[in-house]
Write an enzyme that holds these catalytic residues in place. Structure first.
Site, PDB file in Angstrom:
ATOM      1  N   GLY A  63       0.785  -1.223   0.000  1.00  0.00           N
ATOM      2  CA  GLY A  63       0.000   0.000   0.000  1.00  0.00           C
ATOM      3  C   GLY A  63       0.816   1.272   0.000  1.00  0.00           C
ATOM      4  O   GLY A  63       1.962   1.294  -0.442  1.00  0.00           O
TER       5      GLY A  63
ATOM      6  N   GLU B 166       3.129  -2.188   8.554  1.00  0.00           N
ATOM      7  CA  GLU B 166       4.294  -2.819   7.921  1.00  0.00           C
ATOM      8  C   GLU B 166       5.544  -2.533   8.747  1.00  0.00           C
ATOM      9  O   GLU B 166       5.523  -1.659   9.643  1.00  0.00           O
ATOM     10  CB  GLU B 166       4.458  -2.312   6.480  1.00  0.00           C
ATOM     11  CG  GLU B 166       3.368  -2.871   5.556  1.00  0.00           C
ATOM     12  CD  GLU B 166       3.477  -2.411   4.116  1.00  0.00           C
ATOM     13  OE1 GLU B 166       4.331  -1.562   3.809  1.00  0.00           O
ATOM     14  OE2 GLU B 166       2.688  -2.896   3.298  1.00  0.00           O
TER      15      GLU B 166
ATOM     16  N   HIS C 196      13.922  -7.171  -0.600  1.00  0.00           N
ATOM     17  CA  HIS C 196      12.718  -7.455   0.181  1.00  0.00           C
ATOM     18  C   HIS C 196      12.936  -8.783   0.869  1.00  0.00           C
ATOM     19  O   HIS C 196      13.385  -9.745   0.239  1.00  0.00           O
ATOM     20  CB  HIS C 196      11.490  -7.510  -0.736  1.00  0.00           C
ATOM     21  CG  HIS C 196      10.199  -7.378   0.010  1.00  0.00           C
ATOM     22  ND1 HIS C 196       9.744  -8.354   0.869  1.00  0.00           N
ATOM     23  CD2 HIS C 196       9.273  -6.392   0.043  1.00  0.00           C
ATOM     24  CE1 HIS C 196       8.588  -7.955   1.394  1.00  0.00           C
ATOM     25  NE2 HIS C 196       8.293  -6.772   0.914  1.00  0.00           N
TER      26      HIS C 196
ATOM     27  N   ARG D 197      13.317  -3.390   6.819  1.00  0.00           N
ATOM     28  CA  ARG D 197      13.651  -4.441   5.845  1.00  0.00           C
ATOM     29  C   ARG D 197      15.103  -4.873   5.814  1.00  0.00           C
ATOM     30  O   ARG D 197      15.401  -6.044   5.606  1.00  0.00           O
ATOM     31  CB  ARG D 197      13.322  -3.930   4.445  1.00  0.00           C
ATOM     32  CG  ARG D 197      11.930  -4.227   4.106  1.00  0.00           C
ATOM     33  CD  ARG D 197      11.609  -3.778   2.757  1.00  0.00           C
ATOM     34  NE  ARG D 197      10.174  -3.670   2.758  1.00  0.00           N
ATOM     35  CZ  ARG D 197       9.479  -3.102   1.832  1.00  0.00           C
ATOM     36  NH1 ARG D 197      10.086  -2.575   0.791  1.00  0.00           N
ATOM     37  NH2 ARG D 197       8.184  -3.071   1.907  1.00  0.00           N
TER      38      ARG D 197
ATOM     39  N   HIS E 248      14.573  -5.578  -4.706  1.00  0.00           N
ATOM     40  CA  HIS E 248      13.214  -5.038  -4.729  1.00  0.00           C
ATOM     41  C   HIS E 248      13.159  -3.575  -5.142  1.00  0.00           C
ATOM     42  O   HIS E 248      12.263  -3.170  -5.877  1.00  0.00           O
ATOM     43  CB  HIS E 248      12.634  -5.205  -3.323  1.00  0.00           C
ATOM     44  CG  HIS E 248      11.212  -4.770  -3.172  1.00  0.00           C
ATOM     45  ND1 HIS E 248      10.175  -5.349  -3.866  1.00  0.00           N
ATOM     46  CD2 HIS E 248      10.647  -3.815  -2.391  1.00  0.00           C
ATOM     47  CE1 HIS E 248       9.032  -4.771  -3.520  1.00  0.00           C
ATOM     48  NE2 HIS E 248       9.292  -3.827  -2.644  1.00  0.00           N
TER      49      HIS E 248
ATOM     50  N   GLU F 234      10.866   6.043  -8.634  1.00  0.00           N
ATOM     51  CA  GLU F 234      11.994   5.195  -8.220  1.00  0.00           C
ATOM     52  C   GLU F 234      13.305   5.579  -8.903  1.00  0.00           C
ATOM     53  O   GLU F 234      14.379   5.362  -8.347  1.00  0.00           O
ATOM     54  CB  GLU F 234      11.644   3.720  -8.486  1.00  0.00           C
ATOM     55  CG  GLU F 234      12.627   2.786  -7.824  1.00  0.00           C
ATOM     56  CD  GLU F 234      12.159   1.341  -7.773  1.00  0.00           C
ATOM     57  OE1 GLU F 234      10.936   1.080  -7.848  1.00  0.00           O
ATOM     58  OE2 GLU F 234      13.042   0.469  -7.673  1.00  0.00           O
TER      59      GLU F 234
ATOM     60  N   ARG G 189      14.824   2.384   2.412  1.00  0.00           N
ATOM     61  CA  ARG G 189      13.455   2.930   2.317  1.00  0.00           C
ATOM     62  C   ARG G 189      12.515   2.263   3.317  1.00  0.00           C
ATOM     63  O   ARG G 189      12.505   1.038   3.457  1.00  0.00           O
ATOM     64  CB  ARG G 189      12.905   2.711   0.902  1.00  0.00           C
ATOM     65  CG  ARG G 189      11.444   3.076   0.776  1.00  0.00           C
ATOM     66  CD  ARG G 189      10.997   2.969  -0.659  1.00  0.00           C
ATOM     67  NE  ARG G 189      10.934   1.611  -1.139  1.00  0.00           N
ATOM     68  CZ  ARG G 189       9.843   0.849  -1.113  1.00  0.00           C
ATOM     69  NH1 ARG G 189       8.721   1.294  -0.588  1.00  0.00           N
ATOM     70  NH2 ARG G 189       9.876  -0.375  -1.605  1.00  0.00           N
TER      71      ARG G 189
HETATM   72  P1  FAD Z   1       7.319   2.285 -12.434  1.00  0.00           P
HETATM   73  O1  FAD Z   1       6.004   2.081 -11.850  1.00  0.00           O
HETATM   74  O2  FAD Z   1       8.243   1.129 -12.470  1.00  0.00           O
HETATM   75  O3  FAD Z   1       7.115   2.809 -13.925  1.00  0.00           O
HETATM   76  C1  FAD Z   1       8.204   2.934 -14.810  1.00  0.00           C
HETATM   77  C2  FAD Z   1       7.668   3.091 -16.207  1.00  0.00           C
HETATM   78  O4  FAD Z   1       8.726   3.433 -17.105  1.00  0.00           O
HETATM   79  C3  FAD Z   1       7.049   1.823 -16.788  1.00  0.00           C
HETATM   80  O5  FAD Z   1       5.913   2.185 -17.503  1.00  0.00           O
HETATM   81  C4  FAD Z   1       8.129   1.306 -17.753  1.00  0.00           C
HETATM   82  O6  FAD Z   1       7.639   0.512 -18.796  1.00  0.00           O
HETATM   83  C5  FAD Z   1       8.658   2.616 -18.266  1.00  0.00           C
HETATM   84  N1  FAD Z   1      10.017   2.561 -18.822  1.00  0.00           N
HETATM   85  C6  FAD Z   1      11.147   2.099 -18.235  1.00  0.00           C
HETATM   86  N2  FAD Z   1      12.186   2.255 -19.075  1.00  0.00           N
HETATM   87  C7  FAD Z   1      11.711   2.823 -20.208  1.00  0.00           C
HETATM   88  C8  FAD Z   1      12.289   3.217 -21.442  1.00  0.00           C
HETATM   89  N3  FAD Z   1      13.588   3.044 -21.718  1.00  0.00           N
HETATM   90  N4  FAD Z   1      11.491   3.786 -22.387  1.00  0.00           N
HETATM   91  C9  FAD Z   1      10.161   3.950 -22.161  1.00  0.00           C
HETATM   92  N5  FAD Z   1       9.550   3.565 -21.015  1.00  0.00           N
HETATM   93  C10 FAD Z   1      10.330   3.027 -20.060  1.00  0.00           C
HETATM   94  N6  FAD Z   1       5.965   0.594  -3.074  1.00  0.00           N
HETATM   95  C11 FAD Z   1       5.093   1.070  -2.150  1.00  0.00           C
HETATM   96  O7  FAD Z   1       5.165   2.243  -1.774  1.00  0.00           O
HETATM   97  N7  FAD Z   1       4.136   0.244  -1.651  1.00  0.00           N
HETATM   98  C12 FAD Z   1       4.004  -1.057  -2.030  1.00  0.00           C
HETATM   99  O8  FAD Z   1       3.113  -1.745  -1.577  1.00  0.00           O
HETATM  100  C13 FAD Z   1       4.915  -1.569  -2.976  1.00  0.00           C
HETATM  101  N8  FAD Z   1       4.854  -2.872  -3.365  1.00  0.00           N
HETATM  102  C14 FAD Z   1       5.677  -3.296  -4.364  1.00  0.00           C
HETATM  103  C15 FAD Z   1       5.553  -4.613  -4.831  1.00  0.00           C
HETATM  104  C16 FAD Z   1       6.327  -5.052  -5.884  1.00  0.00           C
HETATM  105  C17 FAD Z   1       6.182  -6.454  -6.387  1.00  0.00           C
HETATM  106  C18 FAD Z   1       7.262  -4.175  -6.481  1.00  0.00           C
HETATM  107  C19 FAD Z   1       8.110  -4.630  -7.634  1.00  0.00           C
HETATM  108  C20 FAD Z   1       7.420  -2.885  -6.012  1.00  0.00           C
HETATM  109  C21 FAD Z   1       6.636  -2.441  -4.951  1.00  0.00           C
HETATM  110  N9  FAD Z   1       6.756  -1.142  -4.450  1.00  0.00           N
HETATM  111  C22 FAD Z   1       5.884  -0.682  -3.502  1.00  0.00           C
HETATM  112  C23 FAD Z   1       7.665  -0.186  -5.077  1.00  0.00           C
HETATM  113  C24 FAD Z   1       6.859   0.703  -6.036  1.00  0.00           C
HETATM  114  O9  FAD Z   1       5.895  -0.078  -6.692  1.00  0.00           O
HETATM  115  C25 FAD Z   1       7.711   1.380  -7.062  1.00  0.00           C
HETATM  116  O10 FAD Z   1       8.865   1.908  -6.490  1.00  0.00           O
HETATM  117  C26 FAD Z   1       6.931   2.510  -7.721  1.00  0.00           C
HETATM  118  O11 FAD Z   1       5.729   2.000  -8.220  1.00  0.00           O
HETATM  119  C27 FAD Z   1       7.745   3.152  -8.808  1.00  0.00           C
HETATM  120  O12 FAD Z   1       6.910   3.953  -9.592  1.00  0.00           O
HETATM  121  P2  FAD Z   1       7.531   4.684 -10.849  1.00  0.00           P
HETATM  122  O13 FAD Z   1       6.424   5.396 -11.527  1.00  0.00           O
HETATM  123  O14 FAD Z   1       8.713   5.448 -10.439  1.00  0.00           O
HETATM  124  O15 FAD Z   1       8.094   3.493 -11.769  1.00  0.00           O
HETATM  125  C1  SIN Z   2       5.132  -4.977   0.267  1.00  0.00           C
HETATM  126  O1  SIN Z   2       3.930  -5.097   0.061  1.00  0.00           O
HETATM  127  O2  SIN Z   2       5.763  -5.619   1.085  1.00  0.00           O
HETATM  128  C2  SIN Z   2       5.874  -3.979  -0.535  1.00  0.00           C
HETATM  129  C3  SIN Z   2       5.826  -2.693   0.131  1.00  0.00           C
HETATM  130  C4  SIN Z   2       6.907  -1.797  -0.361  1.00  0.00           C
HETATM  131  O3  SIN Z   2       7.739  -2.169  -1.178  1.00  0.00           O
HETATM  132  O4  SIN Z   2       6.921  -0.657   0.110  1.00  0.00           O
END
Ligand code: FAD
Ligand code: SIN
Length: 539
Positions: A49, A114, A243, A290, A351, A375, A386
């Site tokens: 979340g 968490e 993770h 973590r 992770h 990210e 984090r």
């Molecule tokens: P992303 O959501 O990864 O989006 C990146 C985008 O860039 C994607 O659309 C990708 O296709 C695109 N892209 C990448 N490279 C290129 C390129 N060269 N050209 C064009 N497009 C490109 N965080 C929390 O706070 N809470 C949680 O519960 C949580 N659970 C998680 C569970 C899992 C399994 C994972 C993997 C992560 C989790 N995280 C969580 C971390 C969190 O999801 C991410 O850090 C966050 O969503 C990152 O968002 P973002 O928009 O920066 O990147």
């Molecule tokens: C999880 O659900 O454990 C992921 C949460 C997070 O990456 O912040």
């Protein structure tokens, strides 16, 4: 050449929320480029979340404190305060956009718990929070005629002064970003997308650099590598978060077992039945931050030679487990594990990248007109580790601030002179025939990062990794120059460069702090408490 006003690279929470916030404030034309389908992102897989203070018994100070404690002394206090103080309003923004979060029978938001949090403050949509956030944002975007999404478009390189044809090379000024070279994967042509006003880098993380990761295939560090090549400052790449609990097994593919499972009462045991966390963090046990839990599991695995440890939630009511974790329950059931009756085999997996492209609190990088959020960015919020569920929050808080900054900048309203940019040059290149080369290098990087640059590090192993990566990067660069670009080749090039940045950063940090633990410097050095590891191409 495609011309737009604002070019956004990436369609996760950071890129999509930024697009909506810019569209709400300006009439600028916005183009989002994304390398696969629009929803494919780390965001889409987020489970636990979003952390935020929405309960009268909780406090902003407590969330700030928890974030700083998890960050092991390296967080930027201003960034943390911004994140936490503006967080509740961003959650309200999401709900206004239509995101539906899990509620109590009374109608109040259900707040999960968490590791590292001293209160229940995780807003969630069962254990599929990311999917709901992505759905709501994409739905809102579909109503904006000024926002265009280009799927199957891979950003190769940021366009800066080097690609300007009319650039007076002798004039020294702050470098500027003008757009990107983008591979249209459908036509297999490289296009220039020029951005009159600004570029937002929202390409997410780099988990694929490691053999075992919770991240989907898109997470190959493209944005970090692109930004580095363009001259952006990169910081703190040594802080890769593992993770503690990814599902163990060949077919499980490191599927995440959310921290919320431990928050709901899940207990960790080794295969001898010992609740080992009491020996590593007597007070917080399974809900320690973590880095501590992942290192404890790693130590148990090494000590006993076991392939995994067990996460047990079978003492909870089955109806509660199924209701709170429908995704985890059904995924495990498909693989033959009934989590209401038996413990789950788990191992740590890469992770999250706490480091990335250095930005200020408005998402601005050291390159003019280039923002970075989510990210891929290093805002200073996470420090050396984090806090759980602070990542989605960071992507929302700072992308909104970046949108506000862009909307009030003079560039958003002034007339734009057309800039002449160098066409993509593929003369002298040939079609890739050596697929085996790409596949081999990909596997080699993942294996060596896992073996030498994992949870516990040493200078000897880091140096071995550096030697090999330096060679791999050199070979890939030479192959890249003579080969017509394809997505796998571009991803491999970026992965190699990102892995190299992780190793270089790790070698620079001569202490153990947060996620970076090295046997050569096992203690934290108080003198390094405010030192980010910054790497810049010209250094
Ligand atoms: P992303 O959501 O990864 O989006 C990146 C985008 O860039 C994607 O659309 C990708 O296709 C695109 N892209 C990448 N490279 C290129 C390129 N060269 N050209 C064009 N497009 C490109 N965080 C929390 O706070 N809470 C949680 O519960 C949580 N659970 C998680 C569970 C899992 C399994 C994972 C993997 C992560 C989790 N995280 C969580 C971390 C969190 O999801 C991410 O850090 C966050 O969503 C990152 O968002 P973002 O928009 O920066 O990147
Ligand atoms: C999880 O659900 O454990 C992921 C949460 C997070 O990456 O912040």
């Amino acid at each position: 050449m495609i011309e737009t006003d604002v070019l956004i690279l990436g369609s996760g929470s950071a890129g999509l929320f930024f697009a909506l916030e810019v569209a709400a404030r300006t009439k600028l034309r916005i183009t989002i480029v994304t390398k696969k389908e629009r929803y494919e992102s780390n965001t889409n897989y987020a489970q636990g979340g979003i952390a935020s203070v929405l309960n009268a018994t909780d406090s902003l100070d407590s969330h700030i404190q928890d974030t700083i404690v998890a960050g092991a002394g390296l967080c930027n206090l201003g960034a943390v305060e911004t994140l936490v103080n503006e967080g509740p309003d961003r959650i309200r923004d999401l709900m206004k956009l239509g995101a539906k979060f899990t509620r109590e029978k009374s109608g109040k938001l259900h707040l999960g718990k968490e590791g590292g949090h001293s209160a229940n403050r995780i807003i969630h949509s069962h254990d599929l929070t990311g999917k709901e956030v992505e759905r709501a944002l994409l739905h809102a975007i579909s109503k904006h005629k000024n926002i265009k999404i280009l799927e199957d478009h891979f950003a190769i390189e940021l366009l800066t002064d080097h690609q300007r044809l009319d650039h007076k090379k002798k004039v020294h000024h702050k470098p500027r970003c003008y757009g990107a070279y983008v591979l249209n994967e459908r036509s297999e042509k490289v296009e220039i997308i020029s951005a009159n006003v600004a570029v937002m880098l929202a390409t997410g993380g780099c988990g694929q650099v490691y053999l075992h990761t919770t991240n989907p295939m898109i997470a190959t560090g493209d944005g970090i590598a692109m930004a580095y090549r363009a001259g952006a400052k990169i910081a703190n790449m040594e802080f890769i978060q593992f993770h503690p609990t990814a599902l163990y097994g060949e077919v499980a593919k490191s599927f995440l077992i959310s921290e919320a499972v431990r928050g709901a009462g899940g207990i960790l045991k080794n295969l001898d039945g010992d609740r080992f966390m009491k020996r590593y963090d007597r007070e917080r046990l399974e809900l320690a931050p973590r880095d501590i839990v992942a290192r404890a599991i790693d130590a148990e695995l090494k000590k006993h030679g076991h392939p995994y440890v067990l996460l047990d939630i079978s003492h909870l009511r089955p109806s509660k487990v199924k209701k709170e974790f429908p995704n985890i329950y059904s995924h495990c059931k498909e693989l033959g594990i009934d989590i209401t009756k038996e413990a789950i085999p788990v191992v740590p997996a890469a992770h999250y990248s706490c480091g990335g492209v250095v930005t200020d609190l408005n998402g601005k990088t050291n390159i003019d007109s280039l923002y970075a959020c989510g990210e891929v960015a290093m805002t200073g919020v996470h420090g050396a580790n984090r806090l759980a569920s602070n990542s989605l929050l960071e992507s929302l808080v700072f992308s909104k601030r970046a949108a506000e900054d862009l909307a009030t900048s003079s560039k958003a309203t002034s007339k734009h002179r057309q800039i002449r940019l160098q066409e993509w040059d593929e003369s002298g290149t040939e079609n890739a025939e050596e697929w085996v080369v790409i596949e081999h290098d990909w596997r080699e990087i993942q294996h060596l990062m896992w073996d030498y640059v994992g949870i516990v590090r040493s200078t000897y192993r880091l140096k071995r990794a550096k030697l090999r990566l330096d060679l791999i990067v050199k070979e890939i660069e030479s192959y890249y120059r003579k080969t017509r670009v394809t997505m796998p080749l571009l991803e491999l090039r970026n992965m190699a460069m990102t892995a190299q940045l992780v190793v270089r950063s790790a070698l620079l940090r001569k202490e153990s702090r947060g996620l970076h633990y090295t046997t050569d410097y096992p203690k934290t050095n108080p003198k390094l408490a405010t030192k980010n590891t910054i790497i810049h191409k010209n250094d």
